[in-house]
Design an enzyme around this catalytic site. Structure first.
Site, PDB file in Angstrom:
ATOM      1  N   ASP A 108       2.134 -25.240   0.039  1.00  0.00           N
ATOM      2  CA  ASP A 108       1.017 -25.670   0.877  1.00  0.00           C
ATOM      3  C   ASP A 108      -0.234 -25.056   0.256  1.00  0.00           C
ATOM      4  OD1 ASP A 108      -0.576 -26.604   2.997  1.00  0.00           O
ATOM      5  OD2 ASP A 108      -0.270 -24.751   4.120  1.00  0.00           O
ATOM      6  N   GLU A 143       2.106 -30.289  -0.792  1.00  0.00           N
ATOM      7  CA  GLU A 143       1.394 -31.075   0.220  1.00  0.00           C
ATOM      8  C   GLU A 143       0.116 -31.626  -0.399  1.00  0.00           C
ATOM      9  OE1 GLU A 143       1.276 -29.849   4.408  1.00  0.00           O
ATOM     10  OE2 GLU A 143      -0.897 -30.041   4.249  1.00  0.00           O
ATOM     11  N   ASP A 158       1.080 -20.616   7.006  1.00  0.00           N
ATOM     12  CA  ASP A 158       1.038 -21.282   5.701  1.00  0.00           C
ATOM     13  C   ASP A 158       2.410 -21.308   5.034  1.00  0.00           C
ATOM     14  OD1 ASP A 158      -1.920 -21.903   5.284  1.00  0.00           O
ATOM     15  OD2 ASP A 158      -1.970 -19.789   5.833  1.00  0.00           O
TER      16      ASP A 158
END
Length: 171
Positions: free
Chosen positions: A8, A67, A139
């Site tokens: 991420d 992502e 996260d």
């Protein structure tokens, strides 16, 4: 089993999550956050690259899932996120690892069943799917969710390929 590293990306905090996927399930391996401090974006991106390379070497993934950047209201933030994403893709590519990318809505859909799910719902499903005793940092949980999403897509893609091969290629 396939080891998947989920990332991420962020220009200040980048989450990572490692799972082993196979046999219809996923097992937690590791997760954490890379925290980047300072005002010099170039130095933060260099540090992100170095630390992601260390994570890759330490965890030995077979595949990487990242992502995609979500473009919201602030174009400057989107550009910085895009640069962090580029560093993540580059770190994986330099290790000759295949990289797949998923939009946040795809990740939420794969885990919660709807693309508009809230962050806490995604965290809850990460804990449930991986049977964790505690909730990872936000996260890191997002990165684990990306890895789980990739595992789902791999499993579905493999099932479709087997079905197509069995049916002689006709749908």
């Amino acid at each position: 089993m396939t080891r998947i590293l989920g990332i991420d990306p962020g220009s200040q905090i980048t989450g990572f999550g490692v799972i082993d996927a196979g046999g219809g399930g996923a097992t937690y391996v590791d997760s954490g956050c890379i925290r980047l401090r300072g005002s010099d974006l170039g130095a933060r991106l260099r540090l992100l690259h170095e630390q992601l390379c260390e994570v890759i070497v330490a965890s030995g993934p077979d595949e990487v899932a990242v992502e995609r950047v979500f473009v919201a209201r602030n174009p400057d933030s989107a550009l910085k996120l895009g640069q962090a994403r580029g560093v993540a893709v580059c770190a994986a590519a330099l290790q000759e690892l295949p990289v797949s990318e998923y939009a946040a809505r795809q990740v939420k859909q794969a885990l919660v069943g709807r693309g508009g799910a809230e962050k806490r719902q995604v965290q809850h499903m990460v804990v449930a799917v991986l049977q964790l005793e505690g909730t990872p940092q936000a996260d890191a949980a997002d990165a684990l969710a990306v890895a789980i999403c990739h595992a789902h897509h791999r499993r579905i893609g493999g099932a479709l390929a087997r079905a197509t091969a069995t049916s002689g290629g006709s749908a």
